[in-house]
Design a protein around this motif. Sequence first.
Motif, PDB file in Angstrom:
ATOM      1  N   THR A  63       0.844  -1.183   0.000  1.00  0.00           N
ATOM      2  CA  THR A  63       0.000   0.000   0.000  1.00  0.00           C
ATOM      3  C   THR A  63       0.882   1.237   0.000  1.00  0.00           C
ATOM      4  O   THR A  63       1.752   1.370   0.854  1.00  0.00           O
ATOM      5  CB  THR A  63      -0.927  -0.004   1.229  1.00  0.00           C
ATOM      6  N   ARG A  74      -1.866   9.802  -6.326  1.00  0.00           N
ATOM      7  CA  ARG A  74      -2.214   8.417  -6.649  1.00  0.00           C
ATOM      8  C   ARG A  74      -2.179   7.559  -5.402  1.00  0.00           C
ATOM      9  O   ARG A  74      -1.391   7.801  -4.492  1.00  0.00           O
ATOM     10  CB  ARG A  74      -1.208   7.822  -7.646  1.00  0.00           C
ATOM     11  N   ASN A  76      -2.419   3.236  -4.222  1.00  0.00           N
ATOM     12  CA  ASN A  76      -2.411   1.829  -4.624  1.00  0.00           C
ATOM     13  C   ASN A  76      -2.521   1.009  -3.341  1.00  0.00           C
ATOM     14  O   ASN A  76      -1.650   1.090  -2.481  1.00  0.00           O
ATOM     15  CB  ASN A  76      -1.119   1.502  -5.367  1.00  0.00           C
ATOM     16  N   ARG A  91      -6.867   0.817  -6.799  1.00  0.00           N
ATOM     17  CA  ARG A  91      -5.937   1.904  -7.061  1.00  0.00           C
ATOM     18  C   ARG A  91      -6.671   2.995  -7.809  1.00  0.00           C
ATOM     19  O   ARG A  91      -7.744   2.773  -8.380  1.00  0.00           O
ATOM     20  CB  ARG A  91      -4.724   1.427  -7.835  1.00  0.00           C
TER      21      ARG A  91
END
Length: 99
Positions: A63, A74, A76, A91
């Motif tokens: 993560t 961003r 994820n 994501r």
Amino acid sequence: GVGFRSHQSVGRGANSHLIVENFGPVRVGLALVIEGESLRIIPRRWTLFALPLPRFLLPGGDTFEDVDDAGRFRFNVTIAAPLIGLIVAYRGWLVPDES
């Protein structure tokens, strides 16, 4: 799709220096670790109904958050647990609301 909701807060007591994320009765203490240009989020401890759970069963994964070349934030997230496997993976990115 299936949705879920969580709440993050500053850790206190045994979770001091961690971010605490609540998923219903489950609380997870998360360490924020800078790695290169990314911010990694690493689970350190967890409880169920305020009772500590064994660390060897603590879900983990890959993560992280960062900023791409276009300036977008961003994220994820991959979470898996021993004996169970993959729990969730997602994501995406966020952009500022210009309004």
